[in-house]
Design an enzyme around this catalytic site. Structure first.
Site, short mmCIF file in Angstrom:
data_model
loop_
_atom_site.label_atom_id
_atom_site.label_comp_id
_atom_site.label_asym_id
_atom_site.label_seq_id
_atom_site.Cartn_x
_atom_site.Cartn_y
_atom_site.Cartn_z
N GLN A 1 39.98 47.17 -19.93
CA GLN A 1 41.41 47.18 -20.20
C GLN A 1 41.81 45.94 -21.00
O GLN A 1 41.50 44.82 -20.61
CB GLN A 1 42.19 47.23 -18.86
CG GLN A 1 43.70 47.33 -19.02
CD GLN A 1 44.14 48.64 -19.67
OE1 GLN A 1 43.67 49.72 -19.33
NE2 GLN A 1 45.06 48.54 -20.62
N LYS B 1 45.35 55.70 -15.19
CA LYS B 1 44.06 56.23 -15.64
C LYS B 1 43.21 56.64 -14.44
O LYS B 1 42.53 57.67 -14.47
CB LYS B 1 43.32 55.16 -16.48
CG LYS B 1 43.91 54.97 -17.86
CD LYS B 1 43.34 53.75 -18.57
CE LYS B 1 44.13 53.48 -19.85
NZ LYS B 1 43.76 52.22 -20.51
N ASP C 1 36.69 54.39 -25.07
CA ASP C 1 37.86 54.02 -25.88
C ASP C 1 37.53 54.08 -27.37
O ASP C 1 38.43 53.96 -28.21
CB ASP C 1 38.31 52.59 -25.52
CG ASP C 1 39.51 52.57 -24.58
OD1 ASP C 1 40.18 53.63 -24.46
OD2 ASP C 1 39.79 51.52 -23.98
#
Ligand code: NAD
Length: 291
Positions: free
Chosen positions: A97, A53, A120
């Site tokens: 994460q 990422k 997200d």
């Protein structure tokens, strides 16, 4: 002829569009959009995801800020960091994460993220916006899946979409996105009776299950669009390999278009994360963009 939907190619085009939006924000506002990634602990798979990422974010012209915390960091400390990032004018997107170590509640930490920086799309606020059909940030994998469907046809209205899997991360938001496209949506799951017959009704068949090759070739209606979200590690003939939730070789005989796995939905996930970050930056900074 069956169309094999090339997720890598579609993701590359999307990443170029993101890069041009980033350049536009830079030209108009003199700022470089930034994504902050929070990683707690040493999970090897998470470390690889975060590295990928980071590289993709920088390649798109955005700044990537990694916050790597030791596994023993307390929940309150992670929450405090998220709150600090919420306040930080220079940060446009925040990603925590997952999975977090067992002593930290992912629910609490995720919902501390400001919804407008939640790239997200996992906060309850953004889930609610999606449900209500309001503008928000949409989870990356389902968003990428719909973009892939639209490479085959823009006319989704009235089509019957069957989504197998009802996870918060993929199945549920994907169903909402397809509903927003005026599809007739059936959500199937582990308790669905006669899954094969349900799948055979689908014009668009999406599998997000986590069971290798669950969807058989004869579950696919002639001409259907098949989106395989699954990524499963298996061992076959003594070799380790990745396969999807769809029996690709058999399904492609019936499908009109189908994603391979890997190489289908997978590459779209990071591309959509970049898209969300650029969109979050543009909205917060008052720059009108389309991507
Ligand atoms: P999950 O385990 O959270 O959810 C699986 C869903 O499948 C559940 O709703 C369950 O009801 C349903 N299910 C389980 N067994 C079933 C069966 N036999 N028949 C019908 N339904 C069944 O999984 P998830 O997070 O949604 O992920 C699903 C798959 O997608 C996994 O293979 C995962 O690795 C993959 N995935 C890929 C990406 C990507 O970037 N491509 C992102 C997220 C997840």
């Amino acid at each position: 002829m069956t169309t094999i939907i090339d997720g890598k190619a579609v993701a590359a085009v999307l990443r170029e569009k993101v890069a041009s939006v980033v350049a536009q924000i830079g030209a108009q506002q003199g700022v470089q959009p930034a994504l902050a990634v929070v990683l707690v602990g040493e999970d090897p798979a998470s470390q690889i995801y975060v590295r990928n990422k980071h590289a993709a974010t920088e390649k798109s012209g955005m700044r990537s800020i990694a916050h790597k915390l030791p596994a023993e960091t307390s929940e309150d400390e992670v929450v405090a960091l998220v709150r600090k990032l919420n306040e930080d004018e220079a940060v446009d997107g925040i990603l925590v994460q997952l999975p977090l170590p067992d002593h930290i509640s992912p629910d609490r930490v995720i919902n501390e993220i400001h919804p407008d920086k939640d790239v997200d799309g996992l906060t309850e606020a953004n889930a609610g916006r999606l449900m209500l059909g309001k503008d928000g940030l949409v989870p990356c994998t389902p968003q990428g899946s719909v973009i892939l469907v639209k490479t085959v046809t823009e006319k989704l209205s009235g089509l019957h979409a069957v989504v197998v899997g009802r996870s918060i991360l993929v199945g549920k938001p994907l169903s909402m996105l397809l509903l927003a496209e005026n599809c007739t949506v059936t959500m199937a799951h582990s308790r669905t009776k006669d899954l094969a017959s349900v799948c055979r009704e689908a014009d668009i068949l999406c599998a997000a299950v986590g069971v290798p090759r669950l969807v058989k070739g004869d579950w696919v209606k002639k001409g259907a669009i098949v989106i395989d979200v699954g990524i499963n590690r298996i061992e076959e003939n003594g070799k380790k390999r990745l396969v999807g939730d769809v029996d690709f070789d058999a399904a492609k005989e019936n499908a009109g278009a189908i994603t391979p796995a890997p190489g289908g939905v997978g590459p779209m996930t990071i591309a959509c994360l970049l898209r969300n970050t650029a969109l979050a930056a543009a909205r917060r900074r008052g720059v009108a963009v389309t991507v």
